[in-house]
Design a protein around this motif. Sequence first.
Motif, mmCIF file in Angstrom:
data_model
loop_
_atom_site.group_PDB
_atom_site.id
_atom_site.type_symbol
_atom_site.label_atom_id
_atom_site.label_comp_id
_atom_site.label_asym_id
_atom_site.label_seq_id
_atom_site.Cartn_x
_atom_site.Cartn_y
_atom_site.Cartn_z
ATOM 1 N N ASP A 100 0.817 -1.218 0.000
ATOM 2 C CA ASP A 100 0.000 0.000 0.000
ATOM 3 C C ASP A 100 0.847 1.263 0.000
ATOM 4 O OD1 ASP A 100 -2.231 -1.576 0.030
ATOM 5 O OD2 ASP A 100 -2.643 -1.336 2.175
ATOM 6 N N LYS A 101 1.911 1.278 0.787
ATOM 7 C CA LYS A 101 2.671 2.509 0.970
ATOM 8 C C LYS A 101 3.494 2.903 -0.260
ATOM 9 C CE LYS A 101 6.572 0.168 3.226
ATOM 10 N NZ LYS A 101 7.383 0.104 4.463
ATOM 11 N N VAL A 102 3.686 1.971 -1.224
ATOM 12 C CA VAL A 102 4.484 2.307 -2.421
ATOM 13 C C VAL A 102 3.667 2.223 -3.697
ATOM 14 C CG1 VAL A 102 6.582 1.498 -1.290
ATOM 15 C CG2 VAL A 102 5.340 -0.059 -2.812
ATOM 16 N N ARG A 103 2.375 1.906 -3.608
ATOM 17 C CA ARG A 103 1.562 1.666 -4.805
ATOM 18 C C ARG A 103 1.567 2.859 -5.744
ATOM 19 N NH1 ARG A 103 -2.963 -0.129 -2.476
ATOM 20 N NH2 ARG A 103 -2.197 -2.272 -2.691
ATOM 21 N N ARG A 104 1.273 4.039 -5.238
ATOM 22 C CA ARG A 104 1.188 5.219 -6.092
ATOM 23 C C ARG A 104 2.549 5.582 -6.679
ATOM 24 N NH1 ARG A 104 -2.229 9.959 -3.320
ATOM 25 N NH2 ARG A 104 -1.813 10.833 -5.391
ATOM 26 N N ALA A 105 3.607 5.344 -5.905
ATOM 27 C CA ALA A 105 4.945 5.669 -6.385
ATOM 28 C C ALA A 105 5.338 4.774 -7.556
ATOM 29 C CB ALA A 105 5.954 5.528 -5.247
ATOM 30 N N VAL A 106 5.124 3.476 -7.428
ATOM 31 C CA VAL A 106 5.518 2.543 -8.478
ATOM 32 C C VAL A 106 4.665 2.729 -9.728
ATOM 33 C CG1 VAL A 106 5.691 0.093 -9.093
ATOM 34 C CG2 VAL A 106 6.424 0.868 -6.836
ATOM 35 N N MET A 107 3.400 3.016 -9.555
ATOM 36 C CA MET A 107 2.505 3.152 -10.703
ATOM 37 C C MET A 107 2.631 4.491 -11.430
ATOM 38 S SD MET A 107 1.158 0.234 -10.987
ATOM 39 C CE MET A 107 -0.027 0.575 -12.291
ATOM 40 N N GLY A 108 3.417 5.409 -10.892
ATOM 41 C CA GLY A 108 3.588 6.673 -11.608
ATOM 42 C C GLY A 108 4.366 7.736 -10.862
ATOM 43 N N GLY A 109 4.274 7.730 -9.555
ATOM 44 C CA GLY A 109 4.900 8.797 -8.781
ATOM 45 C C GLY A 109 6.407 8.879 -8.939
ATOM 46 N N ASN A 110 7.058 7.736 -9.017
ATOM 47 C CA ASN A 110 8.519 7.752 -9.161
ATOM 48 C C ASN A 110 8.946 8.323 -10.513
ATOM 49 O OD1 ASN A 110 8.838 6.610 -6.608
ATOM 50 N ND2 ASN A 110 8.886 4.524 -7.401
#
Length: 329
Positions: free
Chosen positions: A310-320
């Motif tokens: 949960d804590k990295v979902r948004r980062a891996v899917m686009g945030g990074n």
Amino acid sequence: MFIDGHLDLAYNAGLGRDLTLDLNTLRERDTVPGQTAGVTFDELRRGGVGLCQGTLFALPQTAEYAGYTNWREARVQAMKQLDQYRRWQDGGWLRLLESGDEIAEHARRYDPASSPLGVVLLMEGADALRDVDDLPFWHAAGVRAIGLSWGRTAYAGGTDAPGPLTERGRELLMGMRELGVAQDLSHLDEEAFFEATELQPKCFASHSNSRAYADGNRHLSDEMALEIGRRGGVIGLVLLGQFLQRGWTPEQSRVELDAVVRHAEHYAELIGWDKIGLGSDLDGGFGNEQTPEGIGSARDLTRLAELWPDKVRRAVMGGNWLRWLALNL
């Protein structure tokens, strides 16, 4: 908004695929044998992809393809693809983004119901450049990242074609550094890799899986992944069966989606979750016969979001990717 680090959109248009169609119609008309299409503008929107790096990919001559044999022929291919992106932009299908500010603005304002796909131009294989003096032309045309190799090029060794940087490759990297053109390390042979990151440290790997689970110089060794992490770059995960599971062939059952997680977790142990993203390469010379189970088209990229903590979902899917592109382009 999801971000895909690597899509061969204009290359597919050159194969006769009209990406403005709905997927069923495209598949009915498709003439590419053994490669069921999965990418259209609508499928990307349904898959949550609002921004990508779209390639200019000139195909070299191989035993199977009558591709380019010199830089002039490679340039013709790349120019046709550049024109295709511009025509799509004129038609409202996408928006070409040329700076970090434009990328950040696109992300802030993106509405999946109405916004066009944001595209950053990435040249995959540098043979379309005559030499470093040709670089300003392509930069002015909107190219913001270049990968020196696919196979061997005039600039460096690449996939299944080991070799170091050439002198032309060194000159090009220094020119890229001066102009602020980022370096895509995917396809670059390890013999050239570490010198290349010294010459142009603004780098990433748009679509590269780990050699821990797949053999060959197409994939990143742990040392290469660590170097990308040290440079602050992002690595995009590729959704091709033989790049996900050692020894897999298309005659076998499709690879489980968990195979993508294994590569991501391995990279995360080495360089952290903040340097991992998607680089699906969907329709990049393979069809959904060779994608993992559950990925039938670009709309199914939403299933990947369910795999991450949960804590990295948004980062891996686009945030990074968004962070890196907005800060570095």
